[in-house]
Write a protein that holds these residues in place. Structure first.
Motif, short mmCIF file in Angstrom:
data_model
loop_
_atom_site.label_atom_id
_atom_site.label_comp_id
_atom_site.label_asym_id
_atom_site.label_seq_id
_atom_site.Cartn_x
_atom_site.Cartn_y
_atom_site.Cartn_z
N ALA A 110 47.87 21.89 32.95
CA ALA A 110 46.51 22.15 33.41
C ALA A 110 46.17 23.61 33.09
CB ALA A 110 46.40 21.88 34.91
N VAL A 111 44.89 23.95 33.24
CA VAL A 111 44.44 25.29 32.82
C VAL A 111 43.49 25.90 33.86
CG1 VAL A 111 44.73 24.91 30.33
CG2 VAL A 111 42.62 24.18 31.42
N PHE A 112 43.40 27.25 33.85
CA PHE A 112 42.46 27.92 34.75
C PHE A 112 41.96 29.22 34.10
CE2 PHE A 112 45.32 31.21 36.69
CZ PHE A 112 46.57 30.70 36.34
N THR A 113 40.78 29.65 34.55
CA THR A 113 40.19 30.87 33.97
C THR A 113 39.31 31.60 34.97
OG1 THR A 113 39.04 31.74 32.02
CG2 THR A 113 38.04 29.83 33.05
N SER A 114 39.00 32.83 34.64
CA SER A 114 38.07 33.65 35.43
C SER A 114 37.05 34.29 34.49
CB SER A 114 38.86 34.75 36.15
OG SER A 114 37.99 35.64 36.81
N THR A 115 35.79 34.32 34.92
CA THR A 115 34.73 34.96 34.12
C THR A 115 33.95 35.92 35.02
OG1 THR A 115 33.07 33.30 34.70
CG2 THR A 115 34.35 32.89 32.72
N SER A 116 33.15 36.79 34.40
CA SER A 116 32.29 37.66 35.20
C SER A 116 30.87 37.15 35.27
CB SER A 116 32.32 39.10 34.65
OG SER A 116 31.85 39.10 33.34
N THR A 117 30.54 36.10 34.51
CA THR A 117 29.21 35.49 34.61
C THR A 117 29.36 33.98 34.77
OG1 THR A 117 29.06 35.36 32.20
CG2 THR A 117 28.04 37.27 33.23
N ALA A 166 34.12 36.11 38.90
CA ALA A 166 34.52 37.44 39.36
C ALA A 166 33.32 38.38 39.25
CB ALA A 166 35.68 37.95 38.49
N SER A 167 32.50 38.41 40.31
CA SER A 167 31.31 39.26 40.24
C SER A 167 31.10 39.94 41.58
CB SER A 167 30.08 38.42 39.87
OG SER A 167 29.83 37.50 40.90
#
Ligand SMILES: Cc1cc2nc3c(=O)[nH]c(=O)nc-3n(C[C@H](O)[C@H](O)[C@H](O)COP(=O)(O)O)c2cc1C
Length: 199
Positions: A110-117, A166-167
């Motif tokens: 499985a996969v995971f991610t973080s973005t700022s928008t 992540a904002s």
């Protein structure tokens, strides 16, 4: 040896690491299987300095043995221009031995991610991170909509994997829905690994 799920992440500023820790909690909720947190070194276009042999913070670097002997893999990276970060891609490009030997065939992933928008590429990153895992013969799993947080989240969380927005003033702080979905993903993958015979 107790079987383990390898949670392999890269995190430059710490948000993806926060997710990795919640996913590890989910893995351990499944019982009878451990979470093993590992990271990968940064890469640089210049060669004037190298990373320390042991990272100054977070998990230690992933070894060939960590990868080969896992019962399942959960891969995490920040989104960079809609895709995984170069250090994770660089690590994956070095996994030819595991591919030749078929070390990861039939193991869940499985996969995971973080973005700022919010619409800055969470899903494109998650989907593209799956591609090398499919080449390795892994069984890709996501998050089913029976997880109610998928329908209520106002930030991260996707059927394709866990994600975080992540904002704001506390970019590392996960929302309750994001935490719930990180844990659900970890628990789900661990249970699948156990059903597939991890022992
Ligand atoms: C080079 C670079 C490219 C980025 N590209 C994106 C992007 O395409 N979409 C987005 O929403 N955020 C983007 N970001 C922001 C990161 O994905 C975001 O800050 C992430 O939470 C960082 O994770 P970390 O704290 O684990 O390092 C980018 C950041 C960097 C440094």
């Amino acid at each position: 040896m107790t079987p383990y799920i390898l949670i392999l992440y890269y995190s430059r500023f710490g948000a993806t690491f926060e997710m990795a820790k919640q996913i590890a909690r989910g893995v351990e909720q499944a019982g009878a299987i451990e979470a093993r947190l590992r990271t990968v070194p940064a890469v640089s276009p210049v060669t004037e300095a190298s990373e320390p042999a042991i990272p100054t913070e977070g998990a230690i670097y992933c070894s060939e043995s960590d990868l080969k002997n896992c019962s399942g893999l959960i891969l995490g990276s920040p989104t960079r221009f809609g895709n995984m970060a170069a250090p994770m891609k660089y690590f994956l490009d070095g996994t030819s031995n595991a591919w030749v030997n078929g070390d990861l065939i039939n193991k869940p992933a499985a996969v995971f991610t973080s973005t700022s928008t919010l619409h800055g590429g969470q899903e494109s990153t998650l989907l593209s991170m799956m591609l090398p895992l499919i080449h390795h013969g892994m069984l890709i799993t996501g998050i089913p909509f029976s997880e109610s947080a998928l329908s209520t989240t106002k930030t991260g969380g996707s059927p394709y994997g866990a994600s975080h927005l992540a904002s704001g003033d506390s970019p590392h702080k996960l929302s309750d829905d994001e935490i719930s979905l990180c844990q659900a993903l970890g628990k789900r993958l661990a249970k699948i690994a156990l059903k597939l015979g991890a022992e």
